[in-house]
Design a protein around this motif. Structure first.
Motif, PDB file in Angstrom:
ATOM      1  N   GLY A 240     -12.732  24.952  -8.459  1.00  0.00           N
ATOM      2  CA  GLY A 240     -12.658  25.890  -7.386  1.00  0.00           C
ATOM      3  C   GLY A 240     -13.731  25.813  -6.318  1.00  0.00           C
ATOM      4  O   GLY A 240     -13.517  26.282  -5.378  1.00  0.00           O
ATOM      5  N   GLN A 241     -14.478  24.858  -6.664  1.00  0.00           N
ATOM      6  CA  GLN A 241     -15.700  24.677  -5.513  1.00  0.00           C
ATOM      7  C   GLN A 241     -15.162  23.576  -4.704  1.00  0.00           C
ATOM      8  O   GLN A 241     -15.810  23.319  -3.657  1.00  0.00           O
ATOM      9  CB  GLN A 241     -17.027  24.362  -6.475  1.00  0.00           C
ATOM     10  N   LEU A 242     -14.221  22.916  -5.134  1.00  0.00           N
ATOM     11  CA  LEU A 242     -13.754  21.792  -4.063  1.00  0.00           C
ATOM     12  C   LEU A 242     -13.554  22.359  -2.803  1.00  0.00           C
ATOM     13  O   LEU A 242     -12.805  23.707  -2.814  1.00  0.00           O
ATOM     14  CB  LEU A 242     -12.407  21.063  -4.625  1.00  0.00           C
ATOM     15  N   SER A 243     -13.492  21.668  -1.827  1.00  0.00           N
ATOM     16  CA  SER A 243     -13.245  22.422  -0.416  1.00  0.00           C
ATOM     17  C   SER A 243     -11.754  22.861  -0.220  1.00  0.00           C
ATOM     18  O   SER A 243     -10.890  22.030  -0.835  1.00  0.00           O
ATOM     19  CB  SER A 243     -13.574  21.275   0.655  1.00  0.00           C
ATOM     20  N   PRO A 244     -11.324  23.711   0.393  1.00  0.00           N
ATOM     21  CA  PRO A 244      -9.895  24.139   0.838  1.00  0.00           C
ATOM     22  C   PRO A 244      -9.122  23.062   1.369  1.00  0.00           C
ATOM     23  O   PRO A 244      -7.986  22.624   0.792  1.00  0.00           O
ATOM     24  CB  PRO A 244      -9.982  24.924   1.775  1.00  0.00           C
ATOM     25  N   ALA A 245      -9.592  22.191   2.291  1.00  0.00           N
ATOM     26  CA  ALA A 245      -8.756  20.953   2.748  1.00  0.00           C
ATOM     27  C   ALA A 245      -8.516  19.810   1.555  1.00  0.00           C
ATOM     28  O   ALA A 245      -7.189  19.646   1.667  1.00  0.00           O
ATOM     29  CB  ALA A 245      -9.580  20.455   3.833  1.00  0.00           C
ATOM     30  N   PHE A 246      -9.450  19.787   0.667  1.00  0.00           N
ATOM     31  CA  PHE A 246      -9.222  18.803  -0.205  1.00  0.00           C
ATOM     32  C   PHE A 246      -7.980  19.339  -1.248  1.00  0.00           C
ATOM     33  O   PHE A 246      -7.068  18.517  -1.404  1.00  0.00           O
ATOM     34  CB  PHE A 246     -10.594  18.507  -1.147  1.00  0.00           C
ATOM     35  N   LEU A 247      -8.189  20.706  -1.482  1.00  0.00           N
ATOM     36  CA  LEU A 247      -7.204  21.374  -2.303  1.00  0.00           C
ATOM     37  C   LEU A 247      -5.804  21.346  -1.747  1.00  0.00           C
ATOM     38  O   LEU A 247      -4.709  20.909  -2.557  1.00  0.00           O
ATOM     39  CB  LEU A 247      -7.713  22.667  -2.816  1.00  0.00           C
ATOM     40  N   LYS A 248      -5.762  21.507  -0.584  1.00  0.00           N
ATOM     41  CA  LYS A 248      -4.542  21.576   0.168  1.00  0.00           C
ATOM     42  C   LYS A 248      -3.932  20.130  -0.038  1.00  0.00           C
ATOM     43  O   LYS A 248      -2.544  20.057  -0.286  1.00  0.00           O
ATOM     44  CB  LYS A 248      -4.575  21.862   1.613  1.00  0.00           C
ATOM     45  N   LYS A 249      -4.667  19.036   0.249  1.00  0.00           N
ATOM     46  CA  LYS A 249      -3.965  17.910   0.170  1.00  0.00           C
ATOM     47  C   LYS A 249      -3.648  17.240  -1.181  1.00  0.00           C
ATOM     48  O   LYS A 249      -2.717  16.712  -1.247  1.00  0.00           O
ATOM     49  CB  LYS A 249      -4.963  16.610   0.901  1.00  0.00           C
ATOM     50  N   LEU A 250      -4.492  17.896  -2.247  1.00  0.00           N
ATOM     51  CA  LEU A 250      -4.138  17.711  -3.452  1.00  0.00           C
ATOM     52  C   LEU A 250      -2.753  18.211  -3.807  1.00  0.00           C
ATOM     53  O   LEU A 250      -1.897  17.623  -4.602  1.00  0.00           O
ATOM     54  CB  LEU A 250      -5.180  18.193  -4.387  1.00  0.00           C
ATOM     55  N   LEU A 251      -2.613  19.526  -3.328  1.00  0.00           N
ATOM     56  CA  LEU A 251      -1.482  20.154  -3.537  1.00  0.00           C
ATOM     57  C   LEU A 251      -0.146  19.495  -3.218  1.00  0.00           C
ATOM     58  O   LEU A 251       0.925  19.540  -3.715  1.00  0.00           O
ATOM     59  CB  LEU A 251      -1.434  21.725  -3.215  1.00  0.00           C
ATOM     60  N   VAL A 252      -0.200  18.946  -1.882  1.00  0.00           N
ATOM     61  CA  VAL A 252       0.684  18.359  -1.209  1.00  0.00           C
ATOM     62  C   VAL A 252       1.241  16.946  -2.072  1.00  0.00           C
ATOM     63  O   VAL A 252       2.292  16.787  -2.296  1.00  0.00           O
ATOM     64  CB  VAL A 252       0.203  17.821   0.189  1.00  0.00           C
ATOM     65  N   ASN A 253      -0.049  16.238  -2.666  1.00  0.00           N
ATOM     66  CA  ASN A 253       0.385  15.182  -3.414  1.00  0.00           C
ATOM     67  C   ASN A 253       0.917  15.734  -4.723  1.00  0.00           C
ATOM     68  O   ASN A 253       1.856  14.834  -5.269  1.00  0.00           O
ATOM     69  CB  ASN A 253      -0.897  14.314  -3.487  1.00  0.00           C
ATOM     70  N   MET A 254       0.921  16.901  -5.154  1.00  0.00           N
ATOM     71  CA  MET A 254       1.591  17.277  -6.520  1.00  0.00           C
ATOM     72  C   MET A 254       2.959  17.582  -6.132  1.00  0.00           C
ATOM     73  O   MET A 254       3.528  18.020  -7.116  1.00  0.00           O
ATOM     74  CB  MET A 254       0.602  18.647  -7.059  1.00  0.00           C
ATOM     75  N   ALA A 255       3.522  17.729  -4.999  1.00  0.00           N
ATOM     76  CA  ALA A 255       4.745  17.762  -4.622  1.00  0.00           C
ATOM     77  C   ALA A 255       5.442  18.841  -5.117  1.00  0.00           C
ATOM     78  O   ALA A 255       6.678  18.946  -5.418  1.00  0.00           O
ATOM     79  CB  ALA A 255       5.490  16.571  -4.787  1.00  0.00           C
ATOM     80  N   LYS A 256       4.815  20.044  -5.077  1.00  0.00           N
ATOM     81  CA  LYS A 256       5.272  21.326  -5.557  1.00  0.00           C
ATOM     82  C   LYS A 256       5.888  21.319  -6.965  1.00  0.00           C
ATOM     83  O   LYS A 256       6.755  21.878  -7.390  1.00  0.00           O
ATOM     84  CB  LYS A 256       6.149  22.176  -4.798  1.00  0.00           C
ATOM     85  N   ASP A 257       5.419  20.155  -7.741  1.00  0.00           N
ATOM     86  CA  ASP A 257       5.791  19.989  -9.370  1.00  0.00           C
ATOM     87  C   ASP A 257       5.021  20.930 -10.176  1.00  0.00           C
ATOM     88  O   ASP A 257       3.823  20.595 -10.506  1.00  0.00           O
ATOM     89  CB  ASP A 257       5.793  18.752  -9.583  1.00  0.00           C
ATOM     90  N   THR A 258       5.435  22.223 -10.318  1.00  0.00           N
ATOM     91  CA  THR A 258       4.631  23.145 -11.336  1.00  0.00           C
ATOM     92  C   THR A 258       4.392  22.365 -12.639  1.00  0.00           C
ATOM     93  O   THR A 258       3.640  23.081 -13.205  1.00  0.00           O
ATOM     94  CB  THR A 258       5.301  24.411 -11.266  1.00  0.00           C
ATOM     95  N   GLY A 259       4.985  21.356 -12.986  1.00  0.00           N
ATOM     96  CA  GLY A 259       4.625  21.072 -14.339  1.00  0.00           C
ATOM     97  C   GLY A 259       3.770  19.953 -14.312  1.00  0.00           C
ATOM     98  O   GLY A 259       3.343  19.216 -15.404  1.00  0.00           O
ATOM     99  N   ALA A 260       3.261  19.442 -13.033  1.00  0.00           N
ATOM    100  CA  ALA A 260       2.344  18.376 -12.765  1.00  0.00           C
ATOM    101  C   ALA A 260       1.147  18.722 -13.330  1.00  0.00           C
ATOM    102  O   ALA A 260       0.371  19.871 -13.327  1.00  0.00           O
ATOM    103  CB  ALA A 260       2.360  17.959 -11.408  1.00  0.00           C
ATOM    104  N   THR A 261       0.067  17.757 -13.733  1.00  0.00           N
ATOM    105  CA  THR A 261      -1.228  18.024 -14.120  1.00  0.00           C
ATOM    106  C   THR A 261      -2.190  16.918 -13.217  1.00  0.00           C
ATOM    107  O   THR A 261      -1.501  15.955 -13.012  1.00  0.00           O
ATOM    108  CB  THR A 261      -1.452  17.838 -15.631  1.00  0.00           C
ATOM    109  N   VAL A 262      -3.364  17.295 -13.213  1.00  0.00           N
ATOM    110  CA  VAL A 262      -4.386  16.489 -12.456  1.00  0.00           C
ATOM    111  C   VAL A 262      -5.619  16.338 -13.242  1.00  0.00           C
ATOM    112  O   VAL A 262      -5.970  17.194 -13.794  1.00  0.00           O
ATOM    113  CB  VAL A 262      -4.646  17.092 -10.852  1.00  0.00           C
TER     114      VAL A 262
END
Length: 184
Positions: A102-124
């Motif tokens: 949660g301390q990661l920047s919003p910009a970082f988290l947005k790009k991370l979610l884009v790379n997760m490709a809305k796959d709700t079963g994905a883990t990072v």
């Protein structure tokens, strides 16, 4: 002073001086200083007791010897303390938990979610080296495919993060990342 007692005192001082000399050769500053102080104290006691030309000359010669030892001790470097800077220690690494994500920047988290490709079963999983501001990360999709991304540019990397060397965190779900972004 009685000649036999004077001779014994002078010989004791000479033995101490020889010990100091040996310790100086071994470059042991602390030990040589300690024995030197003992020799100097004995010389100070003997000096005023010297009677006659021979004893006075003998005390003067001891003085020259003791002063020479003092100068040699002063030239010695103190023993080195173990270096903290160069000490090898295990890297502590970053410990990732939901709060840290949660301390990661919003910009970082947005790009991370884009790379997760809305796959709700994905883990990072995040890399545990560096400062934890833009960590490299590894996404495992629900299709079992694994892709590693750079933290600075969010570009795919060829090699996976090494789990065996403990340079990778435990996995976090898509929901954890999404909720961390939603709190911002």
């Amino acid at each position: 002073m009685e000649p036999n007692k004077f001779r014994e005192s002078r010989q004791a001082i000479n033995r101490l001086c020889k010990s100091v000399d040996n310790l100086i050769e071994e470059k042991s500053k602390e030990a040589s200083t300690e024995i030197y102080e003992e020799a100097y104290a004995k010389w100070e006691t003997l000096n005023p007791l010297a009677e006659g030309e021979i004893q006075e000359r003998s005390v003067k010669n001891l003085s020259v010897k003791i002063n020479g030892l003092s100068m040699r001790i002063d030239k010695l470097k103190p023993a080195k303390k173990p270096s903290v800077r160069g000490a090898k220690k295990e890297p502590t690494g970053i410990v990732w938990d939901e709060e840290r994500v949660g301390q990661l920047s919003p910009a970082f988290l947005k790009k991370l979610l884009v790379n997760m490709a809305k796959d709700t079963g994905a883990t990072v999983c995040f890399g545990t080296t560096g400062k934890g501001i833009r960590p490299n990360y590894q996404i495992q999709f629900s299709s079992e495919a694994v892709i590693v991304f750079t933290g600075s540019g969010h570009k795919p990397l060829d090699k996976p993060l090494s789990a065996g060397a403990k340079k990778i965190s435990e996995p976090f779900s898509y929901g954890v990342v999404d909720s961390a972004l939603g709190k911002k």
